[in-house]
Design an enzyme around this catalytic site. Structure first.
Site, short mmCIF file in Angstrom:
data_model
loop_
_atom_site.label_atom_id
_atom_site.label_comp_id
_atom_site.label_asym_id
_atom_site.label_seq_id
_atom_site.Cartn_x
_atom_site.Cartn_y
_atom_site.Cartn_z
N CYS A 330 0.87 -1.17 0.00
CA CYS A 330 0.00 0.00 0.00
C CYS A 330 0.91 1.23 0.00
O CYS A 330 1.83 1.31 -0.82
CB CYS A 330 -0.96 -0.02 1.17
N ASP A 335 -0.68 -1.16 7.18
CA ASP A 335 -2.11 -1.26 7.47
C ASP A 335 -2.79 -2.22 6.48
O ASP A 335 -3.11 -3.35 6.82
CB ASP A 335 -2.78 0.11 7.42
N ARG A 336 -3.00 -1.75 5.27
CA ARG A 336 -3.65 -2.60 4.26
C ARG A 336 -2.77 -3.79 3.87
O ARG A 336 -3.27 -4.89 3.64
CB ARG A 336 -3.96 -1.76 3.02
N ARG A 382 -3.89 3.52 15.96
CA ARG A 382 -5.12 3.18 15.25
C ARG A 382 -6.29 3.02 16.22
O ARG A 382 -7.41 3.43 15.93
CB ARG A 382 -4.92 1.89 14.44
#
EC number: 3.1.3.95
Length: 513
Positions: A330, A335-336, A382
């Site tokens: 990403c 994250d992704r 997060r």
């Protein structure tokens, strides 16, 4: 030598028992989640505050990899290569069985790999270079950040400020940039040719052919400055020899909406009309024919459909008949990227195709520790923002239990022979919601279901413990339901290896705090 290292890691686990001392207690999932939610991992802090816990987590990962693979360790002591990659980067060479060695023996020389990593690291955002993390049928499944842009020429500390819009990422600071790096960046007018050239050499050395880009942007822009780029918009077409797939997927900010909808991903559709979204879905036609998916409708998919279809695509790539590897990235790659790397690892494991000796609690531990924690996912940040992409990953497992997500071609997964010793329901680890509340998020209190006397057929007593007692006894695999599909339960699935994806045995809800 790699085999000896893996064997040593495995043997060390039982050394205390063989010497007559009490067996050492392995770190459990509770301890891992507690540490993960307390602080972000930094390679340079491995021996500092909390270092003993982190070292236990690192050693446990090496031991779990060593169960099935011969591997070498690429040292990243003090974050010398990358400050937010593991201190012990595992390079899987081949499965430890002789048959697998004869079939898929690695042609990669670790010394040359290390050299290419050092030379290529500045090509990618935050120095998060192309790193192999899964080995399947001799193919390397890799992860990284996207390509670095001109924004990084101003130095990593200034770059991090522009990139994050503040000090959220202050731990990925100027200490990551050496004098040699600065000289290279300020003095070499052919910077991109040089560093991206090494990046391409690394990709080719790992036999990577497919590059899957999850960015919704062509380039990441902050305050009017292009701070990152991507292979798909490289003006010199340096990556033209690779098969590039643009599969835009919402960033972590979108998962605040997921939390606000009480963790209901069904019906949650990303707003593709936003100004910064300029990367359309682009997949070569020859890769889509067998999937029976109408890709033109991707902007109408909800979060479940989008994740399912992208996972099907990735599984089809790694399961193709060629010997080509895969890169998933990403923007920053924390994250992704771990979302899909973790889903790939769990799905292939569930098919009995990788990590074949690991039990459910062990593969869960490995993917949380290695794919998420040690590769720098900022869980604390997060959680504070409600961007619960980590929780979504495991909650999503209930949506990939059917055979259509199986990588097995000639044999349905339920026909696989049982693994050594077999599995019973007591082999399933469950982190469940407390009876008194309905919140299933990572921001809630959590409890661990412990099994005090597991049996092959009976269901033993269980009890809940709080985080303060996690170290009193090891986390034991347990269950609270009979051996039949539990279709009414909710939460992440820990499916039983070799038993058929359609049979739901137990559900996992990761609920720390």
């Amino acid at each position: 030598m790699a085999g000896a290292r893996a064997a040593a890691a495995t043997a060390s686990a039982g050394s205390s028992a063989s010497s007559g001392n009490p067996p050492r207690q392995e770190p459990g999932l509770g301890e891992l989640l507690e540490e993960f939610s307390r602080t972000q991992y930094r390679a340079k802090d491995g021996s500092g505050t909390g270092g003993s816990k982190v070292e236990r987590i690192e050693k446990r990962c090496l031991e779990l990899f060593g169960r099935d693979y011969c591997f070498s360790v690429i040292p990243n002591t003090n974050g010398d290569i990358c400050g937010h990659y593991p201190r012990h980067i595992v390079f899987l060479e081949y499965e430890s069985s002789e048959k697998e060695k004869d079939t898929f023996e690695s042609t990669v020389q670790v010394s040359k790999l290390q050299d290419l990593i050092h030379r290529s690291k500045m090509a990618r955002c935050r120095g998060r270079f192309v790193c192999p993390v899964i080995l399947f049928k001799g193919k390397h499944i890799c992860r990284s950040a996207t390509l670095a842009g001109w924004g990084e020429l101003y130095g990593r500390s200034g770059y991090n400020y522009f990139f994050s819009g503040g000090a959220d990422d202050a731990w990925a600071d100027a200490e990551d940039v050496t004098e040699e790096d600065c000289a290279l960046r300020s003095g070499d007018t052919h910077l991109f040719d040089k560093v991206r050239g090494y990046d391409i050499k690394l990709l080719r050395y790992l036999s990577v052919k497919y590059i899957c880009d999850l960015m919704v942007e062509n380039k990441k822009v902050k305050f009017g400055m292009n701070v990152t780029s991507s292979e798909k918009v490289d003006k010199a077409q340096r990556y033209a020899d690779f098969t590039l797939l643009s599969i835009p997927y919402p960033g972590c900010e979108f998962f605040k909406e997921y939390k606000d909808r009480d963790y209901m991903a069904e019906g949650l559709i990303f707003n593709w009309k936003q100004d910064y979204v300029d990367a359309p879905l682009s997949i070569p036609d020859f890769l889509t024919h067998s999937l029976n998916i109408d890709w033109s409708q991707y902007q109408c998919w909800d979060l479940v459909q989008q994740t399912q279809n992208y996972l099907k695509l990735l599984l089809s790539l790694v399961n193709s008949d060629d010997d080509s590897g895969l890169l998933v990235h990403c923007i920053s790659g924390w994250d992704r990227t771990p979302l899909f790397i973790s889903l790939l690892r769990l799905s292939l494991w569930a098919d009995g195709l990788i990590h074949t000796s690991l039990k459910p609690a062990e593969i869960l531990y490995l993917t949380v520790a290695y794919d998420w924690f040690l590769f720098g996912h900022m869980l604390v940040d997060r959680l504070s923002k409600g961007e619960e992409i980590f929780f979504f990953c495991f909650n999503f497992l209930k949506h990939i239990t059917s055979e259509e997500f199986s990588a097995l071609k000639t044999q349905r997964r339920k026909s696989l022979p049982a693994r050594d010793g077999g599995f019973t329901l007591e082999d399933i680890c469950m982190l469940r919601r407390k009876d008194r509340g309905s919140t299933t998020s990572l921001g809630s209190d959590f409890s661990l279901v412990m099994e005090s006397s597991p049996g092959a057929t009976g269901i033993g007593p269980s009890r809940s413990v709080d985080s303060g007692s996690l170290e009193e006894e090891p986390l034991i695999l347990s269950t609270e339901c009979p051996l039949e599909p539990a279709t009414t339960l909710r939460g992440p699935l820990a499916f039983l290896p070799g038993a058929g994806r359609s049979q739901v045995f137990q559900l996992l809800i990761l609920k720390p705090f």
